[in-house]
Design an enzyme around this catalytic site. Structure first.
Site, PDB file in Angstrom:
ATOM      1  N   THR A  54      -4.950  14.712  61.668  1.00  0.00           N
ATOM      2  CA  THR A  54      -3.889  14.949  62.556  1.00  0.00           C
ATOM      3  C   THR A  54      -3.828  13.541  63.586  1.00  0.00           C
ATOM      4  O   THR A  54      -3.008  13.396  64.223  1.00  0.00           O
ATOM      5  CB  THR A  54      -3.832  15.999  63.233  1.00  0.00           C
ATOM      6  OG1 THR A  54      -3.651  17.216  62.433  1.00  0.00           O
ATOM      7  CG2 THR A  54      -2.547  16.215  64.158  1.00  0.00           C
ATOM      8  N   TYR A 142     -15.115  19.482  55.662  1.00  0.00           N
ATOM      9  CA  TYR A 142     -13.615  19.526  55.601  1.00  0.00           C
ATOM     10  C   TYR A 142     -13.019  19.494  54.183  1.00  0.00           C
ATOM     11  O   TYR A 142     -13.196  18.648  53.337  1.00  0.00           O
ATOM     12  CB  TYR A 142     -12.897  18.439  56.339  1.00  0.00           C
ATOM     13  CG  TYR A 142     -11.503  18.536  56.667  1.00  0.00           C
ATOM     14  CD1 TYR A 142     -10.719  19.713  56.173  1.00  0.00           C
ATOM     15  CD2 TYR A 142     -10.728  17.417  57.097  1.00  0.00           C
ATOM     16  CE1 TYR A 142      -9.323  20.013  56.546  1.00  0.00           C
ATOM     17  CE2 TYR A 142      -9.363  17.642  57.173  1.00  0.00           C
ATOM     18  CZ  TYR A 142      -8.614  18.911  56.879  1.00  0.00           C
ATOM     19  OH  TYR A 142      -7.121  18.842  57.247  1.00  0.00           O
ATOM     20  N   LYS A 170     -14.285  23.746  57.519  1.00  0.00           N
ATOM     21  CA  LYS A 170     -12.796  23.860  57.586  1.00  0.00           C
ATOM     22  C   LYS A 170     -12.402  23.943  56.322  1.00  0.00           C
ATOM     23  O   LYS A 170     -12.266  22.905  55.546  1.00  0.00           O
ATOM     24  CB  LYS A 170     -12.373  22.494  58.422  1.00  0.00           C
ATOM     25  CG  LYS A 170     -10.772  22.755  58.695  1.00  0.00           C
ATOM     26  CD  LYS A 170     -10.093  21.372  59.400  1.00  0.00           C
ATOM     27  CE  LYS A 170      -8.641  21.562  59.442  1.00  0.00           C
ATOM     28  NZ  LYS A 170      -8.082  20.274  59.950  1.00  0.00           N
ATOM     29  N   VAL A 210      -8.976  25.672  63.094  1.00  0.00           N
ATOM     30  CA  VAL A 210      -8.794  24.443  63.509  1.00  0.00           C
ATOM     31  C   VAL A 210      -7.359  24.084  63.101  1.00  0.00           C
ATOM     32  O   VAL A 210      -6.825  23.916  61.841  1.00  0.00           O
ATOM     33  CB  VAL A 210      -9.645  23.407  62.555  1.00  0.00           C
ATOM     34  CG1 VAL A 210      -9.628  21.805  63.383  1.00  0.00           C
ATOM     35  CG2 VAL A 210     -11.130  23.733  62.960  1.00  0.00           C
TER      36      VAL A 210
END
Length: 302
Positions: A54, A142, A170, A210
Site C-alpha cells: 500500500t 507476508y 500477515k 494489518v
C-alpha cells in the site's frame, strides 16, 4: 516474541499498512507521512507498516524507502511498532534494504513472498531465511499469493517458524485450514491481511489486523479489535457489519492505495491523492461508486 505487560504482541494488534504521501509533482512528502503516522496512532493504531504494498514500495527508490522509515520512526517511534516493508523478489536487494531499515531502528520487517520469479518452496524458504538472518530485527512473513502468484505452503511456514527471527505472519490468502495447522504447530503470530476478515481471523486465533481501510476508519477498527479481545462478539459483529461498506469502498473498487488516498483527501487528512505510475487516480465513475459505498456507512463528503 516479546509481549507487553498488557499481553499485547510487540507488533501491536491494529496495524495500518501506510500509504506513502506524495507532493503534487510526485516526490515523497515525508512531512505528510509523519503527520499521517501521528494521526493513525492517535486514533488507535499500535503498529504501522511503512512502504509495504500500500506504500507503493515497488515504485520507491531505496533512499525513499529509508526516508519513510526514518520519518515515521521519528514521528511515532516509542508509541507504536514500526514495521518496514523490505521484501522484494531479489533476495540480495531485500537483505540490503533490511539492513538499512535495521540501522534506522525499526521494530520489525515485513517480507513478502518473492513475486514473479515463482521459486520452489525450497527457494521460498531459503529467501526468507537469508533475509531473517541478515539482521536481528524480527520478521513478519507476508503470504499473499494473489500478488506473488505463489503461497507459503504450511510445511514451509512450519519450518520457517524454527528461525529465531521469524515471529509473525500477515496472511492474505484466507486458507483457514492451513492457518489452523500452522498455529497449532508453531508460535507464529498471525495477522489478518484482509480487512473484511478481521473478525473471522481473530476468532480463529489471529492477534490482529494489518489493514488499509484502517486509514479511514481507524477508531472503529480499534473498537472492533478491542471488542473481540473482550469476547464481546455481539458488539464485534455489529461493528463488522457497519464497516462492510467502508471496506468495500476502500478495497474492491480500485487498488487499495488509490482508494485510501482518495478518501483521505476527502477527509482532509492528505492534501492530494497523487499516486505513481503504473497506478492512476480513480476516474469519475469509480469515484461515484466509492462515494455510494461510503454513503451507506454515513460517510458523505462535499
Amino acid at each position: 516474541m516479546a509481549e507487553t505487560s498488557a499481553n499485547i504482541p510487540a507488533f501491536g494488534t491494529l496495524l495500518t499498512a501506510m500509504v506513502t504521501p506524495f507532493t503534487e509533482d510526485g516526490k515523497v512528502d515525508y512531512q505528510q507521512a509523519a503527520e499521517l503516522a501521528v494521526k493513525l496512532v492517535d486514533d488507535g493504531c499500535d503498529g504501522l507498516v511503512v512502504t509495504g504494498t500500500t506504500g507503493e514500495t515497488s515504485t520507491l527508490a531505496d533512499e525513499e524507502n529509508v526516508g519513510m522509515f526514518r520519518a515515521v520512526k521519528e514521528a511515532v517511534g516509542g508509541r507504536a511498532a514500526i514495521i518496514a516493508g523490505t521484501g522484494t523478489n531479489d533476495t540480495a536487494h531485500s537483505v540490503h534494504l533490511s539492513r538499512q531499515a535495521a540501522d534506522v531502528g525499526v521494530d520489525g520487517l515485513l517480507i513478502v513472498t518473492p513475486y514473479y520469479n515463482k521459486p520452489s518452496q525450497a527457494g521460498v524458504r531459503a529467501h526468507f531465511e537469508a533475509i531473517a538472518s541478515s539482521t536481528d530485527v524480527p520478521v513478519m512473513l507476508y503470504d499473499i499469493p494473489g500478488r506473488s502468484s505463489i503461497q507459503i505452503a504450511p510445511d514451509t511456514m512450519i519450518r520457517l517458524a524454527e528461525h529465531p527471527n521469524i515471529v509473525a505472519v500477515k496472511d492474505a490468502k484466507a486458507d483457514f485450514a492451513a492457518a489452523t495447522r500452522v498455529m497449532a504447530e508453531t508460535d507464529l503470530l498471525f495477522y489478518s491481511g484482509d480487512d473484511g476478515l478481521t473478525l473471522q481471523w481473530m476468532a480463529l486465533g489471529a492477534v490482529g489486523l494489518v489493514g488499509v481501510t484502517t486509514h479511514v476508519a481507524t477508531r472503529r477498527f480499534r473498537e472492533l479489535i478491542d471488542a473481540i479481545n473482550a469476547n464481546d462478539f455481539g458488539t464485534a459483529r455489529k461493528i463488522n457489519f457497519e464497516l462492510e461498506p467502508v471496506i468495500r469502498a476502500t478495497m474492491t473498487r480500485v487498488q487499495g492505495a488509490v482508494a485510501a488516498k482518495q478518501i483521505l483527501k476527502w477527509q482532509g487528512v492528505l492534501p492530494n491523492s497523487v499516486v505513481r505510475l503504473p497506478l492512476v487516480e480513480p476516474d469519475e465513475a469509480e469515484i461515484a461508486i466509492i462515494r455510494e459505498d461510503l454513503a451507506e456507512a454515513g460517510m458523505v463528503f462535499s
